[in-house]
Scaffold this motif. Structure first.
Motif, PDB file in Angstrom:
ATOM      1  N   GLY A  40      10.332  -9.173   4.351  1.00 16.32           N
ATOM      2  CA  GLY A  40      10.411  -9.944   5.587  1.00 16.32           C
ATOM      3  C   GLY A  40       9.796  -9.229   6.768  1.00 16.32           C
ATOM      4  O   GLY A  40      10.236  -9.422   7.905  1.00 16.32           O
ATOM      5  N   ILE A  41       8.761  -8.443   6.533  1.00 20.97           N
ATOM      6  CA  ILE A  41       8.100  -7.686   7.603  1.00 20.97           C
ATOM      7  C   ILE A  41       6.683  -8.221   7.746  1.00 20.97           C
ATOM      8  O   ILE A  41       5.930  -8.284   6.780  1.00 20.97           O
ATOM      9  N   ASP A  42       6.301  -8.599   8.962  1.00 17.16           N
ATOM     10  CA  ASP A  42       4.989  -9.191   9.190  1.00 17.16           C
ATOM     11  C   ASP A  42       4.080  -8.350  10.072  1.00 17.16           C
ATOM     12  O   ASP A  42       2.986  -8.790  10.438  1.00 17.16           O
ATOM     13  N   GLY A  43       4.519  -7.155  10.424  1.00 18.53           N
ATOM     14  CA  GLY A  43       3.680  -6.310  11.260  1.00 18.53           C
ATOM     15  C   GLY A  43       4.257  -4.919  11.424  1.00 18.53           C
ATOM     16  O   GLY A  43       5.385  -4.630  10.994  1.00 18.53           O
ATOM     17  N   PRO A  44       3.480  -4.007  12.015  1.00 20.40           N
ATOM     18  CA  PRO A  44       3.966  -2.642  12.221  1.00 20.40           C
ATOM     19  C   PRO A  44       5.038  -2.593  13.299  1.00 20.40           C
ATOM     20  O   PRO A  44       5.307  -3.579  13.994  1.00 20.40           O
ATOM     21  N   GLY A  45       5.646  -1.425  13.422  1.00 18.14           N
ATOM     22  CA  GLY A  45       6.692  -1.238  14.427  1.00 18.14           C
ATOM     23  C   GLY A  45       8.093  -1.401  13.877  1.00 18.14           C
ATOM     24  O   GLY A  45       9.070  -1.129  14.585  1.00 18.14           O
ATOM     25  N   ALA A  67       8.775   4.552   9.222  1.00 15.47           N
ATOM     26  CA  ALA A  67       8.180   3.583  10.141  1.00 15.47           C
ATOM     27  C   ALA A  67       6.997   2.875   9.458  1.00 15.47           C
ATOM     28  O   ALA A  67       6.140   3.518   8.849  1.00 15.47           O
ATOM     29  N   VAL A  68       6.972   1.562   9.573  1.00 17.77           N
ATOM     30  CA  VAL A  68       5.868   0.774   9.000  1.00 17.77           C
ATOM     31  C   VAL A  68       4.691   0.832   9.959  1.00 17.77           C
ATOM     32  O   VAL A  68       4.802   0.420  11.120  1.00 17.77           O
ATOM     33  N   THR A  69       3.567   1.354   9.482  1.00 18.08           N
ATOM     34  CA  THR A  69       2.376   1.456  10.327  1.00 18.08           C
ATOM     35  C   THR A  69       1.320   0.393   9.998  1.00 18.08           C
ATOM     36  O   THR A  69       0.387   0.191  10.769  1.00 18.08           O
ATOM     37  N   GLY A  70       1.439  -0.267   8.856  1.00 16.65           N
ATOM     38  CA  GLY A  70       0.435  -1.265   8.510  1.00 16.65           C
ATOM     39  C   GLY A  70       0.847  -2.092   7.304  1.00 16.65           C
ATOM     40  O   GLY A  70       1.749  -1.726   6.546  1.00 16.65           O
ATOM     41  N   ILE A  71       0.185  -3.224   7.157  1.00 19.54           N
ATOM     42  CA  ILE A  71       0.376  -4.115   6.012  1.00 19.54           C
ATOM     43  C   ILE A  71      -1.001  -4.436   5.445  1.00 19.54           C
ATOM     44  O   ILE A  71      -1.933  -4.765   6.191  1.00 19.54           O
ATOM     45  N   LEU A  72      -1.131  -4.333   4.131  1.00 20.01           N
ATOM     46  CA  LEU A  72      -2.428  -4.511   3.480  1.00 20.01           C
ATOM     47  C   LEU A  72      -2.669  -5.964   3.084  1.00 20.01           C
ATOM     48  O   LEU A  72      -1.735  -6.719   2.836  1.00 20.01           O
ATOM     49  N   ALA A  73      -3.942  -6.315   3.035  1.00 22.76           N
ATOM     50  CA  ALA A  73      -4.342  -7.602   2.465  1.00 22.76           C
ATOM     51  C   ALA A  73      -4.193  -7.521   0.948  1.00 22.76           C
ATOM     52  O   ALA A  73      -4.220  -6.439   0.366  1.00 22.76           O
ATOM     53  N   PRO A  74      -4.033  -8.661   0.268  1.00 21.82           N
ATOM     54  CA  PRO A  74      -3.917  -8.629  -1.195  1.00 21.82           C
ATOM     55  C   PRO A  74      -5.138  -7.992  -1.854  1.00 21.82           C
ATOM     56  O   PRO A  74      -6.270  -8.189  -1.401  1.00 21.82           O
ATOM     57  N   LEU A  75      -4.895  -7.221  -2.890  1.00 22.56           N
ATOM     58  CA  LEU A  75      -5.954  -6.552  -3.645  1.00 22.56           C
ATOM     59  C   LEU A  75      -5.989  -7.162  -5.048  1.00 22.56           C
ATOM     60  O   LEU A  75      -5.122  -6.876  -5.873  1.00 22.56           O
ATOM     61  N   GLU A  76      -6.976  -7.997  -5.308  1.00 23.31           N
ATOM     62  CA  GLU A  76      -7.027  -8.697  -6.588  1.00 23.31           C
ATOM     63  C   GLU A  76      -7.290  -7.759  -7.755  1.00 23.31           C
ATOM     64  O   GLU A  76      -6.818  -7.990  -8.867  1.00 23.31           O
TER      65      GLU A  76
END
Length: 403
Positions: free
Chosen positions: A177-182, A193-202
């Motif tokens: 349920g996390i959509d961004g850093p911070g 601490a969440v610093t980033g979220i990756l795009a899907p890697l096929e």
């Protein structure tokens, strides 16, 4: 004496011109339009199904090939296997450096699983509710080799990799349920601490279900042993096969059989083959529908012959030959099937265009499939109308006039 009287020869029966044959054949269709539409419907459904399946399959295949080309077929992955005794054999610590020494290899990196570590949204969540998310130690050049990118925040760097920072894979972020850093997540009893979220890697779906932390941070804070559990390498495309042959011996010279080497793009190629098989099944179903439509055309033509016995008898009495009657009814059957084939091809083409645009796929028109569909409908019509036409041609004029 008067000699024998010589009578002039009877005039030869005029041959029907092509326009006359077509006109006579279409006359029967115009006289019974509802029956003609219903008979052609079976042909149209079969052709439409075949054209749509071929068109949508071609568009899907083009889309998948574009995806494979964009993702690249030169990525190889290495994972630890088992020895002859069924024991797990870890990859050597320096396996990445050894792979980089292979000439055609352009880049190599690795990830390492952290056993026993769980990721939770808060410390109040039961540790058993891990949702399948794995904690993974990652090297900083991981995204460069995989061709990945963050959709929010940033990837690990020299500064953040030394601290309790984490980058979440696409699926892991969604499950947490996390959509961004911070935000913060609870990993192995510590806040990260969440610093980033990756795009899907096929080509690396395992990354999507991972929480990635810096290599040294995983060692210092999470008890990571430093052994890579998955290695990724990018090679010159023309040399992928040669690199694949030597990769296991390079990673583990003492026991190359305990190393598993795979090519992620092979999974997409297998998906393409599976789609082709499924398309073949649907084409077979369309062919069955086409045959059923042919039976309907044959039935319609037999009824037409029975209903038009007087017409046949009158034409025979006026001098029409058997082959002319046969050609008339055969033309009617072929015209009926051809109209159904053209209508079916148009419907199938419309379905292909609409679905391809809806999915955002490249539009690939199955010209061969359309032509084959129309031709097959004509052939089906000729075969279906042959017996009724022969029956009409063999009908004696006197018997036909009595009927």
């Amino acid at each position: 004496m008067t000699g024998p009287v010589t009578l002039p020869p009877l005039p030869r029966t005029a041959r029907l011109r092509t326009a006359d044959v077509v006109g006579a054949g279409l006359l029967g269709l115009r006289g019974r339009p509802l029956r003609a539409v219903l008979s052609a419907l079976g042909i149209a459904i079969g052709i439409a199904a075949m054209v749509a399946v071929l068109g949508i399959g071609a568009a899907s295949q083009a889309r998948l090939l574009d995806r494979i080309a964009a993702l690249g077929t030169n990525l190889l992955t290495v994972a630890p296997g088992q020895n002859l005794f069924g024991e797990n054999v870890p990859l050597p610590d320096r396996s990445v450096d050894m792979v980089k020494r292979i000439g055609p290899v352009r880049s190599a990196t690795a990830t390492g699983g952290v056993p026993g570590a769980t990721v939770r949204r808060t410390d109040r969540v039961d540790p058993r509710e891990s949702k399948g998310i794995q904690v993974v130690a990652a090297r900083l050049d991981l995204l460069g080799t995989l061709g990945g990118r963050p959709v929010a925040g940033t990837w690990l760097n020299d500064a953040t990799a030394r601290y309790p920072a984490v980058v979440l894979g696409a699926s892991a972020a969604r499950l947490l349920g996390i959509d961004g850093p911070g935000r913060q997540v609870f990993i192995a009893g510590q806040w990260f601490a969440v610093t980033g979220i990756l795009a899907p890697l096929e080509l690396a779906p395992e990354i999507d279900m991972s929480a990635l932390v810096g290599w040294e941070t995983a060692r210092e804070r999470l008890g990571f042993d430093g052994h890579p559990t998955r290695l990724y390498s990018r090679s010159v495309t023309e040399s992928v096969g040669a690199v694949r042959e030597v990769l296991a011996r390079t990673v583990n010279p003492q026991d190359p059989g305990a190393v598993t080497v795979s090519r992620p793009s092979d999974a997409l190629t297998a998906q393409l083959a599976a789609k082709n098989t499924f398309s073949g099944l649907l084409i077979g179903l369309g062919a069955v529908s086409l045959l059923v439509g042919g039976v309907g055309v044959a039935n319609t033509m037999i009824i037409s012959v029975l209903e038009r016995r007087r017409e046949i008898g009158l034409r025979r009495a006026l001098g029409a030959r058997r082959r002319q009657i046969l050609l008339q009814f055969l033309t009617e059957a072929v015209a009926l099937s051809a109209l159904g084939g053209i209508a079916g091809a148009a419907l199938g083409l419309a379905a292909t265009v609409g679905y391809a645009r809806y999915q955002g796929w490249p539009l690939v028109l199955p010209a061969t499939g359309i032509a084959a569909g129309v031709v097959s409908s004509v052939v089906i019509g000729a075969v279906a109308g042959l017996y009724p036409a022969l029956r009409a041609g063999r009908l004696p004029p006197t018997e036909a006039l009595r009927g």
